[in-house]
Design a protein around this motif. Structure first.
Motif, PDB file in Angstrom:
ATOM      1  N   ALA B  32     -44.191  44.363 101.355  1.00  0.00           N
ATOM      2  CA  ALA B  32     -45.678  44.375 101.514  1.00  0.00           C
ATOM      3  C   ALA B  32     -46.127  45.789 101.719  1.00  0.00           C
ATOM      4  CB  ALA B  32     -46.171  43.640 102.678  1.00  0.00           C
ATOM      5  N   ASP B  33     -45.431  46.751 102.169  1.00  0.00           N
ATOM      6  CA  ASP B  33     -45.770  47.972 102.423  1.00  0.00           C
ATOM      7  C   ASP B  33     -47.051  48.145 103.115  1.00  0.00           C
ATOM      8  OD1 ASP B  33     -43.534  48.659 101.055  1.00  0.00           O
ATOM      9  OD2 ASP B  33     -44.393  49.028  99.427  1.00  0.00           O
ATOM     10  N   ASN B  34     -47.197  47.500 104.299  1.00  0.00           N
ATOM     11  CA  ASN B  34     -48.239  47.725 105.077  1.00  0.00           C
ATOM     12  C   ASN B  34     -48.224  48.762 106.168  1.00  0.00           C
ATOM     13  OD1 ASN B  34     -50.005  45.427 104.149  1.00  0.00           O
ATOM     14  ND2 ASN B  34     -48.631  44.252 105.193  1.00  0.00           N
ATOM     15  N   PRO B  35     -49.391  49.561 106.540  1.00  0.00           N
ATOM     16  CA  PRO B  35     -49.041  50.529 107.466  1.00  0.00           C
ATOM     17  C   PRO B  35     -48.395  50.061 108.991  1.00  0.00           C
ATOM     18  CG  PRO B  35     -51.103  50.297 107.017  1.00  0.00           C
ATOM     19  CD  PRO B  35     -50.538  49.215 106.302  1.00  0.00           C
ATOM     20  N   LEU B  67     -49.841  55.851 106.328  1.00  0.00           N
ATOM     21  CA  LEU B  67     -48.706  55.105 106.540  1.00  0.00           C
ATOM     22  C   LEU B  67     -48.626  54.454 107.974  1.00  0.00           C
ATOM     23  CD1 LEU B  67     -46.425  57.493 104.935  1.00  0.00           C
ATOM     24  CD2 LEU B  67     -47.332  55.255 103.930  1.00  0.00           C
ATOM     25  N   GLU B 152     -41.504  61.830 110.542  1.00  0.00           N
ATOM     26  CA  GLU B 152     -40.216  61.609 109.707  1.00  0.00           C
ATOM     27  C   GLU B 152     -39.313  60.688 110.289  1.00  0.00           C
ATOM     28  OE1 GLU B 152     -38.621  65.719 109.862  1.00  0.00           O
ATOM     29  OE2 GLU B 152     -36.708  64.919 108.846  1.00  0.00           O
ATOM     30  N   VAL B 154     -39.776  57.705 111.140  1.00  0.00           N
ATOM     31  CA  VAL B 154     -40.250  56.273 110.570  1.00  0.00           C
ATOM     32  C   VAL B 154     -40.274  56.018 109.123  1.00  0.00           C
ATOM     33  CG1 VAL B 154     -42.221  54.701 110.469  1.00  0.00           C
ATOM     34  CG2 VAL B 154     -41.664  55.883 112.761  1.00  0.00           C
ATOM     35  N   THR B 155     -40.872  57.447 108.677  1.00  0.00           N
ATOM     36  CA  THR B 155     -40.866  57.478 107.005  1.00  0.00           C
ATOM     37  C   THR B 155     -39.734  57.725 106.150  1.00  0.00           C
ATOM     38  OG1 THR B 155     -41.961  59.539 107.049  1.00  0.00           O
ATOM     39  CG2 THR B 155     -43.353  57.649 107.442  1.00  0.00           C
ATOM     40  N   GLY B 156     -38.900  58.719 107.248  1.00  0.00           N
ATOM     41  CA  GLY B 156     -37.758  59.554 106.331  1.00  0.00           C
ATOM     42  C   GLY B 156     -38.295  60.551 105.551  1.00  0.00           C
ATOM     43  N   ILE B 157     -39.602  60.768 105.675  1.00  0.00           N
ATOM     44  CA  ILE B 157     -40.159  62.117 104.930  1.00  0.00           C
ATOM     45  C   ILE B 157     -40.398  63.279 106.030  1.00  0.00           C
ATOM     46  CG2 ILE B 157     -42.077  63.071 103.563  1.00  0.00           C
ATOM     47  CD1 ILE B 157     -41.808  60.492 101.863  1.00  0.00           C
TER      48      ILE B 157
END
Lengths: 268, 430
Positions: B32-35, B67, B152, B154-157
């Motif tokens: 679902a890609d919710n924040p 995000l 970083e 949580v998102t890996g970025i």
């Protein structure tokens, strides 16, 4: 009771009559079946057509003189004789014709009789064949039914097991779909997620459907991706619909199971 | 006899063990890609107050990324400063997935140490504990540092909250004449400072790959000239002084060259300028206008705008082979290309039927996606982590800066200023 009887009496009578007819037909038709089949050769009658003497020929000519008279008398005598002979011939002929006629009639009758018998025989044969067929059919049907029943009986245990396993599979499938949907609605992939990443989690549940434990069995190599998968399970926290599950099925399949997270709807 | 018994025991064990079967595996292919719901517990000094609220800055940073969904401080049930003070249940009831707790300590020399910890609420696990040091005057740097680390994890970025942006403002002063300023600010628009002020236009600012210098075009000499300027001491150097157009400088990834546009040989062409030798090398040789060059991340090619096909479209030229290929085919106007750090996602100004928007194009699949719905969008620039794009747009009569994530999931305006704001340039990681 009597009323009923009277009500059925007509039908019964008809039935009896029909049966009697049938039996008669059968009895009548039975005899030739057992007799040696003798073939009646048709007798052909050679009827010769007789040319009738024209009447005018036997007409006496009127005598003019004595001689003539005598000749006439002689002629008359002769004519009379001839006439007699003709008559006799005629009678013979008629008799012969009559005889021929009779013979013909007889032959005809015989032929008819034969045809009738033939017909009867045929009908009987047909009936018999039909009967035989019917019986055979019945026998076959019975055999088939018996076989099926036997099959059913012999396969019943197996069948029951199979049915059980099928419904098990169905249940597992529907519970799996439910779990899948709940997880998908709660899975937020990190922006670093890419197609081709895979993480396998082992989920432990308690019979109420509550998540008791989550462990990473195979990491994707991306910690954020792994964590997001775990979070999805934790976010659901409780799979309410699993409460009603057959305890045996729960123990077997859902006490501990795996989840493969493998995104397929990402751009990259 | 004993061996037999052992065999028998083994056989029994084998029979008793459950039949080997494939364990149930449920496959998850969609999301679902919710924040992500996150809470930043107030990070405060044990004694005294910090000049800025670190936790609010972190919350705002994370929220702006699109995000995260930070929990409002007013809804928090407790304000833990250390892991020991955390009651996970308090956070679970708020639906919080990640919690940041932190503690600030002022040292005798005035230095401020901040220890902060990222916690996973559901599994009650610590993701990391980190320390950052700063002073009274750079609390925002401390806060952006916290944001970057949380982002970083949580998102890996890699987070880009500690980066800066450069842009040009134009306004009329009290004497009704135009004033142009070259400005630098934090990525969130805060701590704006002026680098250059001029009565003549300033254009096309761009960053050096080390983030310590800017290049830009200034008309202060009466005609366009390219300058480079250091941020630390504001010292500057004029690089070009040719007749005609001197514009659109773009620093190479290795920092040694600039790609720029000169019209000294007739019509605008792209040249390379070697910063050490001061030598120019002509790249394009075409009767049409070739402009707005930008380097591919590998430094091997230049992408640029050209109207050689009749209308402005984006082309790519390999510097070694000189091979040119057209990249854009959709829409009747595609210009001002910039590449995301992945070298694959290109952002540009895209127009179809006269509406100018920012669009991305995937250079591998060719997929084009319009990101913005604002009016007269221009000058897109991509964050060094490739997550966001900053661009100039118009609201009413004035220009302002807006941001959009490259997946178009989040959009916001930077704080409006007086006058026009234009030509943003996002710095590299600093």
């Amino acid at each position: 009771m009597t009323e009923q009887f009277t009500n059925y009496s007509l039908a019964a009578l008809c039935s009896v009559a029909l049966h009697t007819l049938l039996v008669t037909l059968l009895v009548v038709g039975w005899a030739p079946e057992n007799k040696p089949r003798h073939v009646v050769k048709p007798r052909y009658i050679e009827a010769t057509l007789l040319q009738m003497e024209p009447k005018a020929k036997s007409e006496p000519k009127p005598a003019v003189d004595a001689d003539a008279a005598r000749r006439r008398a002689e002629q008359e005598k002769k004519a009379a004789l001839e006439k007699e002979a003709a008559r006799k011939r005629e009678i013979a002929k008629r008799e012969q014709a009559k005889k021929a006629e009779e013979q013909k009639r007889k032959a005809e009758a015989e032929r008819k009789e034969k045809a009738r018998q033939e017909q009867l025989k045929k009908e009987k044969l047909q009936k018999e064949l039909a009967e035989k067929k019917r019986l055979e059919e019945q026998k076959r049907e019975a055999e088939r039914r018996k076989a099926v029943e036997q099959d059913l009986a012999s396969a019943l245990a197996k069948e029951e097991d199979f049915i059980d396993s099928v419904s098990d599979q169905e249940q597992i499938g529907s519970y799996s779909n439910y779990i899948q949907e709940r997880i998908e609605n709660n899975w937020s992939r990190p922006p670093s997620a890419r197609r081709g990443m895979e993480v396998i989690l082992e989920i432990q549940l308690v019979p109420t459907g509550r998540v008791a434990g989550v462990a990473i069995i195979k990491s994707s190599g991306n910690a954020a991706f792994d964590r997001a998968a775990e979070q999805a399970v934790y976010k659901v926290g409780q799979f309410d619909q699993l409460k009603g599950m057959d305890p045996a099925l729960f123990e077997r399949e859902f006490r501990r199971f795996r989840m493969l997270f493998k995104p397929e709807d990402l751009r990259l | 006899m004993i061996r037999h018994l052992i065999c028998l025991a083994g056989l029994m064990a084998l029979l008793a063990s459950p039949v080997l079967r494939a364990e149930l595996t449920i496959e998850i292919n969609r999301g679902a890609d919710n924040p992500t719901r996150v809470a930043i517990s107030p990070i405060l000094l044990r004694s005294g107050a910090l000049p800025e609220d670190v936790s609010s800055i972190v919350s705002d940073d994370l929220q702006r990324s699109g995000l995260f969904e930070p929990v409002d401080r007013a809804n928090m049930l407790s304000y833990p400063r250390t892991v020991n003070e955390v009651y996970y249940r308090d956070w679970r009831v708020l639906g919080v997935e990640y919690l940041v707790v932190g503690d600030a300590v002022r040292q005798p020399d005035g230095r401020i140490d901040v220890n902060f910890t990222l916690l996973e609420v559901h599994s009650e696990r610590k993701v990391f504990t980190k320390q950052v040091q700063g002073y009274q005057n750079n609390i925002r740097d401390i806060a952006h540092f916290v944001s970057d680390r949380v982002y970083e994890a949580v998102t890996g970025i890699r987070g880009a909250f500690s980066t800066r942006i450069a842009y040009v403002t134009a306004m009329t002063d009290s004497s009704q004449s135009m004033v142009f300023r070259l400005m630098v600010a934090d990525a969130d628009g805060a701590r704006e400072r002026m680098l250059l002020e001029s009565r003549e236009p300033i254009m096309s600012p761009g960053w050096s790959p080390d983030g310590k210098e800017l290049v830009y075009v200034s008309f202060e000499t009466g005609r366009p000239a390219i300058f480079r300027q250091r941020l630390s001491d504001a010292s500057r150097e004029q690089l070009t002084n040719f007749q005609g157009l001197n514009g659109a400088p773009s620093w190479s990834p290795d920092g040694r060259q600039l790609a720029l546009v000169l019209s000294k040989d007739g019509n605008p062409e792209i040249y390379l300028f070697d910063l050490a030798s001061k030598q120019f090398t002509r790249v394009t040789r075409n009767f049409a206008i070739d402009t707005e060059p930008n380097w591919t991340p590998d430094g091997k090619s230049i992408i640029f705008t050209s109207d050689r096909g009749g209308r402005p479209q984006v082309y790519r030229q390999n510097l070694a082979s000189g091979n040119v290929e057209r990249l854009t085919f959709r829409g009747d106007y595609n210009a001002r290309p910039r590449l995301a750090p992945d070298g694959r996602t290109m952002v540009m100004v895209h127009a179809d039927n006269g509406n100018f928007h920012i669009a991305t194009q995937d250079l591998i699949t060719g997929d084009l996606r319009v990101l913005t719905e604002t009016f007269l969008d221009e000058s897109p620039t991509v964050a060094p982590n490739g997550a966001m794009c900053l661009y100039a747009t118009k609201r009413g009569k004035s220009g302002l800066l807006a941001a959009v994530s490259l997946d178009a999931g989040v959009k916001y305006f930077l704080p409006a200023r007086n006058g026009d704001v234009r030509e943003p340039a996002w710095s590299p990681f600093l």
